[in-house]
Design a protein around this motif. Structure first.
Motif, PDB file in Angstrom:
ATOM      1  N   LEU A 201     -38.775  28.438 -24.613  1.00  0.00           N
ATOM      2  CA  LEU A 201     -39.387  29.171 -23.668  1.00  0.00           C
ATOM      3  C   LEU A 201     -40.388  29.532 -24.527  1.00  0.00           C
ATOM      4  O   LEU A 201     -40.860  30.075 -25.476  1.00  0.00           O
ATOM      5  CB  LEU A 201     -38.483  30.611 -23.473  1.00  0.00           C
ATOM      6  N   ASP A 202     -41.551  29.039 -23.342  1.00  0.00           N
ATOM      7  CA  ASP A 202     -42.872  29.578 -23.916  1.00  0.00           C
ATOM      8  C   ASP A 202     -43.236  30.750 -24.000  1.00  0.00           C
ATOM      9  O   ASP A 202     -43.904  31.273 -24.958  1.00  0.00           O
ATOM     10  CB  ASP A 202     -43.876  28.460 -23.020  1.00  0.00           C
ATOM     11  N   ARG A 203     -42.865  31.530 -23.097  1.00  0.00           N
ATOM     12  CA  ARG A 203     -43.070  32.987 -23.193  1.00  0.00           C
ATOM     13  C   ARG A 203     -41.950  33.684 -22.438  1.00  0.00           C
ATOM     14  O   ARG A 203     -41.393  33.182 -21.324  1.00  0.00           O
ATOM     15  CB  ARG A 203     -44.388  33.446 -22.957  1.00  0.00           C
ATOM     16  N   LEU A 204     -41.447  34.812 -22.960  1.00  0.00           N
ATOM     17  CA  LEU A 204     -40.377  35.542 -22.183  1.00  0.00           C
ATOM     18  C   LEU A 204     -41.041  37.212 -22.249  1.00  0.00           C
ATOM     19  O   LEU A 204     -41.415  37.758 -23.239  1.00  0.00           O
ATOM     20  CB  LEU A 204     -39.080  35.632 -22.830  1.00  0.00           C
ATOM     21  N   THR A 205     -41.077  37.625 -21.093  1.00  0.00           N
ATOM     22  CA  THR A 205     -41.636  39.069 -20.902  1.00  0.00           C
ATOM     23  C   THR A 205     -40.689  39.755 -19.984  1.00  0.00           C
ATOM     24  O   THR A 205     -40.108  39.216 -19.059  1.00  0.00           O
ATOM     25  CB  THR A 205     -43.114  38.953 -19.990  1.00  0.00           C
ATOM     26  N   LEU A 206     -40.497  41.103 -20.656  1.00  0.00           N
ATOM     27  CA  LEU A 206     -39.520  42.078 -20.143  1.00  0.00           C
ATOM     28  C   LEU A 206     -40.128  43.304 -19.756  1.00  0.00           C
ATOM     29  O   LEU A 206     -40.953  43.753 -20.594  1.00  0.00           O
ATOM     30  CB  LEU A 206     -38.221  41.984 -20.470  1.00  0.00           C
ATOM     31  N   ALA A 207     -39.993  44.033 -18.727  1.00  0.00           N
ATOM     32  CA  ALA A 207     -40.168  45.569 -18.840  1.00  0.00           C
ATOM     33  C   ALA A 207     -39.313  46.107 -18.045  1.00  0.00           C
ATOM     34  O   ALA A 207     -38.713  45.743 -16.935  1.00  0.00           O
ATOM     35  CB  ALA A 207     -41.681  45.426 -17.859  1.00  0.00           C
ATOM     36  N   GLY A 208     -39.224  47.718 -18.036  1.00  0.00           N
ATOM     37  CA  GLY A 208     -38.016  48.255 -17.349  1.00  0.00           C
ATOM     38  C   GLY A 208     -38.496  49.775 -17.484  1.00  0.00           C
ATOM     39  O   GLY A 208     -39.239  50.289 -18.163  1.00  0.00           O
ATOM     40  N   LYS A 209     -37.467  50.531 -16.927  1.00  0.00           N
ATOM     41  CA  LYS A 209     -37.431  51.879 -17.004  1.00  0.00           C
ATOM     42  C   LYS A 209     -36.071  52.513 -16.928  1.00  0.00           C
ATOM     43  O   LYS A 209     -35.122  52.032 -16.508  1.00  0.00           O
ATOM     44  CB  LYS A 209     -38.289  52.322 -15.924  1.00  0.00           C
ATOM     45  N   TRP A 210     -36.128  53.660 -17.407  1.00  0.00           N
ATOM     46  CA  TRP A 210     -34.912  54.403 -17.136  1.00  0.00           C
ATOM     47  C   TRP A 210     -35.104  55.692 -16.623  1.00  0.00           C
ATOM     48  O   TRP A 210     -35.946  56.589 -17.380  1.00  0.00           O
ATOM     49  CB  TRP A 210     -34.346  54.752 -18.766  1.00  0.00           C
ATOM     50  N   ARG A 211     -34.533  56.093 -15.619  1.00  0.00           N
ATOM     51  CA  ARG A 211     -34.429  57.109 -14.687  1.00  0.00           C
ATOM     52  C   ARG A 211     -32.862  57.540 -14.633  1.00  0.00           C
ATOM     53  O   ARG A 211     -32.371  57.043 -13.798  1.00  0.00           O
ATOM     54  CB  ARG A 211     -35.461  56.964 -13.440  1.00  0.00           C
ATOM     55  N   SER A 212     -32.408  58.641 -15.393  1.00  0.00           N
ATOM     56  CA  SER A 212     -31.062  58.807 -15.367  1.00  0.00           C
ATOM     57  C   SER A 212     -30.543  59.228 -13.970  1.00  0.00           C
ATOM     58  O   SER A 212     -31.245  59.751 -13.080  1.00  0.00           O
ATOM     59  CB  SER A 212     -30.776  60.212 -16.039  1.00  0.00           C
ATOM     60  N   PRO A 213     -29.572  58.432 -13.495  1.00  0.00           N
ATOM     61  CA  PRO A 213     -28.842  57.886 -14.242  1.00  0.00           C
ATOM     62  C   PRO A 213     -28.948  56.071 -13.789  1.00  0.00           C
ATOM     63  O   PRO A 213     -27.936  55.337 -14.019  1.00  0.00           O
ATOM     64  CB  PRO A 213     -27.359  58.021 -13.726  1.00  0.00           C
ATOM     65  N   GLN A 214     -30.260  55.732 -13.751  1.00  0.00           N
ATOM     66  CA  GLN A 214     -30.402  54.503 -13.559  1.00  0.00           C
ATOM     67  C   GLN A 214     -31.244  53.687 -14.549  1.00  0.00           C
ATOM     68  O   GLN A 214     -32.381  54.330 -14.897  1.00  0.00           O
ATOM     69  CB  GLN A 214     -31.240  54.436 -12.030  1.00  0.00           C
ATOM     70  N   LEU A 215     -30.860  52.559 -14.898  1.00  0.00           N
ATOM     71  CA  LEU A 215     -31.578  51.690 -15.921  1.00  0.00           C
ATOM     72  C   LEU A 215     -32.081  50.395 -15.004  1.00  0.00           C
ATOM     73  O   LEU A 215     -31.339  49.764 -14.445  1.00  0.00           O
ATOM     74  CB  LEU A 215     -30.753  51.239 -16.898  1.00  0.00           C
ATOM     75  N   ALA A 216     -33.616  50.386 -14.997  1.00  0.00           N
ATOM     76  CA  ALA A 216     -33.908  49.312 -14.251  1.00  0.00           C
ATOM     77  C   ALA A 216     -34.688  48.297 -15.332  1.00  0.00           C
ATOM     78  O   ALA A 216     -35.451  48.784 -16.094  1.00  0.00           O
ATOM     79  CB  ALA A 216     -34.791  49.803 -13.141  1.00  0.00           C
ATOM     80  N   ILE A 217     -34.507  47.180 -14.928  1.00  0.00           N
ATOM     81  CA  ILE A 217     -35.242  46.072 -15.568  1.00  0.00           C
ATOM     82  C   ILE A 217     -36.236  45.375 -14.460  1.00  0.00           C
ATOM     83  O   ILE A 217     -35.970  44.830 -13.536  1.00  0.00           O
ATOM     84  CB  ILE A 217     -34.458  45.064 -16.174  1.00  0.00           C
ATOM     85  N   GLU A 218     -37.298  45.999 -14.366  1.00  0.00           N
ATOM     86  CA  GLU A 218     -38.435  45.758 -13.216  1.00  0.00           C
ATOM     87  C   GLU A 218     -39.009  44.374 -13.359  1.00  0.00           C
ATOM     88  O   GLU A 218     -39.540  43.865 -12.410  1.00  0.00           O
ATOM     89  CB  GLU A 218     -39.532  46.744 -13.256  1.00  0.00           C
ATOM     90  N   LYS A 219     -39.147  43.845 -14.465  1.00  0.00           N
ATOM     91  CA  LYS A 219     -39.772  42.330 -14.794  1.00  0.00           C
ATOM     92  C   LYS A 219     -38.874  41.822 -15.742  1.00  0.00           C
ATOM     93  O   LYS A 219     -38.970  41.965 -16.979  1.00  0.00           O
ATOM     94  CB  LYS A 219     -41.126  42.615 -14.809  1.00  0.00           C
ATOM     95  N   LEU A 220     -38.424  40.595 -15.451  1.00  0.00           N
ATOM     96  CA  LEU A 220     -38.234  39.570 -16.334  1.00  0.00           C
ATOM     97  C   LEU A 220     -38.989  38.255 -16.048  1.00  0.00           C
ATOM     98  O   LEU A 220     -38.773  37.545 -14.959  1.00  0.00           O
ATOM     99  CB  LEU A 220     -36.668  39.454 -16.509  1.00  0.00           C
TER     100      LEU A 220
END
Length: 1022
Positions: free
Chosen positions: A451-470
């Motif tokens: 993988l040349d590059r792997l980018t992840l971004a997310g947030k936690w807003r109880s009770p929800q865990l979100a991966i907003e970008k992969l």
């Protein structure tokens, strides 16, 4: 002096001495009594009041049950307690005894000045109440010390010894303006919660109870300060401990040295320093050979908020369950937050350098964090962190660089959701809102996937865990995905799409998935989009059964679109479809594929538990393209077909994977312009079904440029490889039909040829593999028809092909201007040969036409032939195997051109020209056939010139062995009988033995000597 005067003086002296002695003894008795009273009863109240007032003035609030005088200890207060009686929750110090050492000089002035207090067997109890937990106490026992109340309002503490929490405590110190102690007011700061120090002390007591030392540790305190200025009090602390076991682990040695509240530039702020060293520490989280902690902080005693705090913690030879670190350093700094001075801002940094473990290695590991929190709690209100790793490596792969950054903020309006189903560690995150991002460069997985590059971004807003970008860049293609996890219900949803080549990452897949994926190849990888819903196992379930617990909750939806590729070697120009998975069922509702010859569509459903599948198929596809599906040895049926235009199929297929016996199909098939076993077919249509390994076709119509084949039903049994037909009507050339059925059938029926296609009705079945098992009935009508050298203009009959036998019955034919009726039976058990028998009858056949077809020689043979032939036993491969019988009749014929019958024609023609070629009025004969040798005893040829009688044999090779007798002019008109009677004695002269062959016979007279034969030669030459 007179004696009387001396005696009076002596008496007075004696009396004085006696009174003095009595007085001294009285006072001595009085003193002893007072001392005994003071020892046994105690000091009188007025003296105790003066002493209590004196102590109170010196800052000591002393309560006791009694105070008495002891010979060697002086004044001793018994059952002493120190503390405020109006504060039951405050600290209480109880002593068995307290020795009051008075200032003797002041005592001489009748003043009570307490010089020191010697405390014996003291016990300090500090209640630690809690609203929601059982009550707890901090206890210091076996207190022994001496408190010097020095002039100038100064206290000095010597030899303080006590036992507390399993440790031995030694304290010494000096306090000026000590009387101000009674004025101390420990008030809670505005930003300090109620009971904070009690809570912290309760935790200390609980921790201490879990410590087990081989020897009690030594704790040394040295205190100095001014009671009027509590902030000026300083302390030096030293703790030495040997081996110890705790619930968190064990260590070989602990050494702590601290300097507390050293004065800085101002009187309000004190600087403190702590040094801690642990040798060979073992915990459940790891082992450190050596660790050193340095803490410096500046803080007012009355203020829980430090002005600044710094921490520096070094570790050497750290071994944890996750890996080994040769050396690590943890650095921290805390100070009041610039946004809110009531909060602390703490900056942390961890630098571990090289990290090595069973699972992964880190070249450098640098972690920093910035926390904003309350002074009494490390739980952050806000937090930011940055984690950077160079060249991380693991058994699954490696990366050139890793970054993981984030931000967390506590929402004060939130309360813990543990009661709502969150596990402990999710509940700890519940009050926080968290945003994070991560980036990895040059990721290599299993030494194959890059993988040349792997980018992840997310947030936690109880009770929800979100991966907003992969987002991943790999092999010049991309992967994008998002995901959401509801941690209370464990419901997980994900969305993603990708267009990279899955073959590049097959090393990450399960063997079953790799095997499935190996069936596909493509020029450009397909683009796939998908949505997933799943219920994860309980957070406390560390070893879940994924198939039993998680797979039933999986719901998958998506679609794909692909360009040129192959499926198990079958080329496909393009393909696209939506797909879904739920309740263990895969579905492809709208698959569309294209190939150069056309387009094909199907809808697919498969139950992974039952392994059932169902297809709805429609489209055009060349069956030859499917040959690669069957490996290196595809079924020979593919070799039977050549399609110039792809057939069209519409229908349903169902079955069970791994069990071909349950395969079933129903649909419609149509095809044009194809070749089956070298037989061109212009069009084909049928309603087809397949079940229990039996293929059925109804409403079958096969065309071949005009002639066609239709059938009510055609079946093919895969188990027995047999074809069955019902009411199959054909106007097609039988050669094409037999060639299409198979070589064995074609060989058996090859002698029978129709010049023009007949009309045939076929019923029955036939084995196509070897053609040895069959039961077919052909009702044929048509012509011209040829068999061997026979040619007939029309023929009809029924052919019954049963296993390796062929029976022809009710054969009717126009036979050389006559009629032929026959029945035949062939047994084809032996290869390349057939045993057969037949029965045939000919009426009014033209001999001339018949012999033109049968014989290659041109001759003048004429006549009308009638007769019958029965072959009881024969073999088609052996001309010497024929056996049978028959009879023949010929009328109005001419046979003399046949050498066997014209042996006397030359003699008669010499007598009278043309006499030997007179027409034959009739021929009659019966015969038998034995081993292909024809035998007759009554063959008779009649003509006006003579009557010939033949007796003898002729075989199928034309060899003759016969006797012929000529009766000259026997059938001449009117005079024939008379001449025959006159020359009857001479008939023996015309009886010959005939040998040689049919075309070159050799004759020899039986009763004429050879020397007399010259006369016949002379006669022949006339």
């Amino acid at each position: 002096m007179p004696p009387i005067a001396q005696r009076g003086l002596r008496q007075r002296v004696r009396r004085c001495f006696r009174w003095c002695r009595v007085t001294v003894l009285f006072f001595l008795f009085l003193l002893l009594g007072a001392l005994a009273y003071l020892n046994c009863v105690g000091l009188p109240e007025f003296l105790k009041a003066r002493l209590v007032a004196e102590l109170r003035a010196r800052g000591v609030v002393l309560q006791f049950s009694r105070m008495r005088l002891r010979w060697y200890h002086g004044l001793v207060a018994e059952n002493v307690s120190l503390g405020r009686a109006d504060d039951p929750s405050g600290p209480h110090l109880s002593l068995a005894e307290a020795d009051l050492q008075l200032d003797r000089a002041a005592l001489h002035r009748l003043q009570f000045h307490v010089r020191s207090l010697v405390l014996h067997d003291g016990r300090l109890v500090l209640p630690l109440p809690s609203a929601d937990e059982p009550p707890e106490r901090f206890v210091m026992a076996h207190i022994m010390t001496e408190l010097h109340l020095l002039p100038g309002d100064r206290w000095e503490l010597d030899h303080f010894q006590a036992a507390c929490l399993g440790a031995r405590i030694n304290v010494s110190g000096t306090l000026t303006n000590a009387s101000a102690v009674q004025d101390w007011q420990f008030r809670r700061a505005a930003n300090q919660p109620a009971g904070q120090w009690q809570t912290q002390l309760r935790q200390t007591v609980r921790v201490a109870r879990q410590l087990r030392f081989k020897q009690p540790p030594e704790i040394l305190f040295t205190l100095r300060g001014d009671a009027r200025q509590p902030a000026s009090i300083t302390a030096d602390v030293r703790i030495d401990a040997g081996k110890a076991d705790t619930t968190w682990g064990r260590f070989d040695k602990l050494q702590l040295m601290a300097q507390l509240n050293r004065r800085s530039g101002t009187n309000e702020i004190g600087e403190s320093e702590l040094r801690l060293q642990l040798d060979d520490a073992h915990t459940p989280w790891g082992h450190a050979k050596l660790s050193r902690l340095y803490v410096n902080w500046a803080q007012a005693v009355t203020d829980p908020m430090p002005a600044e705090a710094k921490l520096d913690w070094d570790f050497w030879d750290v071994v944890t369950p996750w890996g080994e670190i040769p050396r690590a350093r943890f650095v921290g700094r805390a100070h009041p937050s610039p946004d809110d001075p009531l909060l602390l801002r703490t900056e942390l940094m961890l630098d571990s350098g090289f990290f090595q473990s069973e699972w992964f290695n880190l070249k450098t590991n640098h972690f920093t964090a910035q926390l904003t929190h309350r002074p009494w709690s490390l739980l952050p209100l806000r937090a930011d962190w940055q984690w950077a790793v160079d060249r991380p490596e693991s058994r699954w792969g490696s990366a050139q660089h890793l970054e993981f950054n984030g931000h967390a903020a506590r929402d004060p309006t939130k309360v813990s959701q543990r009661a709502n189903g969150l596990s402990a560690w999710w509940a700890a995150l519940d009050p926080y809102d968290v945003d994070w991002e991560s980036r990895m460069e040059r990721v290599v997985l299993t030494n194959v996937v890059v993988l040349d590059r792997l980018t992840l971004a997310g947030k936690w807003r109880s009770p929800q865990l979100a991966i907003e970008k992969l987002h991943a860049d790999l092999y010049d293609h991309q992967l994008d995905a998002t995901a959401q996890i509801h941690v209370a219900t464990r419901e997980t949803r994900a969305q993603g799409d990708f267009d990279f080549d899955l073959h590049k990452i097959e090393s990450l897949l399960t063997p079953h998935t790799r095997h499935w994926l190996s069936q596909f190849t493509w020029t450009e990888p397909p683009r796939v989009g998908t949505q997933v819903r799943i219920i994860l196992p309980a957070w406390t379930n560390t070893h879940p059964d994924w198939r039993a617990e998680v797979l039933p909750t999986l719901q998958l939806e998506g679609g794909f679109k692909a360009g040129p590729g192959e499926f198990r070697g079958v080329p496909i120009s393009s393909a696209q479809s939506h797909f879904s998975f739920s309740n263990f069922v895969w579905r492809l509702p709208d698959f569309v594929g294209t190939r150069p010859e056309g387009r094909f569509e199907f809808a697919y459903a498969s139950d992974t538990r039952k392994r059932d599948y169902h297809f709805q198929v429609r489209g055009q596809l060349d069956p030859q393209a499917l040959k690669p599906l069957f490996g290196e040895t595809p079924p020979r049926v593919f070799d039977y077909f050549q399609f110039h235009e792809p057939p069209s199929v519409e229908g349903e297929i169902q079955g069970q994977w791994g069990d071909p016996e349950k395969l079933a199909f129903a649909g419609q098939l149509s095809a044009t312009n194809f070749v089956f076993r070298e037989v061109p077919i212009s069009d084909l249509s049928a309603v087809v079904s397949f079940t229990n390994r039996f293929l059925t076709a109804t409403e079958v119509l096969i065309g071949s440029g005009g002639p066609q084949v239709s059938a009510s039903g055609v079946g093919y049994d895969l188990a027995t490889q047999t074809v069955s037909m019902t009411n199959a009507i054909s106007t097609m050339d039988p050669k094409l039909v037999t060639h299409a059925i198979g070589p064995q059938v074609e060989r058996v029926l090859s002698p029978y040829t129709f010049v023009a296609p007949p009309t045939a009705l076929v019923n029955g079945w036939v084995e196509v593999r070897r053609g040895k098992q069959s039961d077919l009935r052909f009702d044929l009508s048509g012509g011209p028809f040829t068999f061997w050298k026979f040619i007939v203009p029309h023929i009809s009959g029924a052919v019954r092909w049963a296993n390796e036998t062929v029976a022809i019955t009710n054969l009717q034919a126009d036979f050389y201007r006559g009629k032929l009726a026959a029945d035949m039976y062939f047994d084809c058990t032996a290869p390349r040969a057939a045993d057969f028998n037949l029965r045939a009858a000919v009426a009014n056949a033209d001999l001339h036409q018949l012999m033109n077809d049968v014989s290659l020689r041109t001759n003048r043979l004429e006549g009308i032939l009638t007769g019958d032939l029965t072959i009881t036993k024969a073999n088609s491969a052996d001309w010497e195997s024929w056996n049978g019988f028959g009879q023949a009749q010929l009328s109005d014929g001419f046979l003399w051109d046949m050498p066997l019958f014209g042996i006397f024609s030359s003699v008669l023609n010499a007598v009278t020209p043309g006499l030997g070629n007179s027409p034959v009025s009739g021929v009659r004969a019966t015969f038998t056939i034995t081993n292909s040798v024809i035998h007759t005893d009554d063959m008779e040829i009649r003509s006006p010139a003579m009557r010939l009688a033949y007796r003898g044999t002729i075989d199928f090779k034309g060899r003759v062995d016969a006797r012929v007798e000529a009766r000259l002019l026997r059938d001449a008109w009117v005079i024939g009988p008379m001449i025959s009677l006159v020359f009857a004695p001479l008939t023996k002269l015309f009886e010959y033995k005939v040998t040689g062959t049919f075309h070159e016979p050799q004759k020899e007279p039986l009763y004429i000597p050879k020397p007399f034969l010259f006369t016949f030669h002379t006669l022949r030459t006339l």
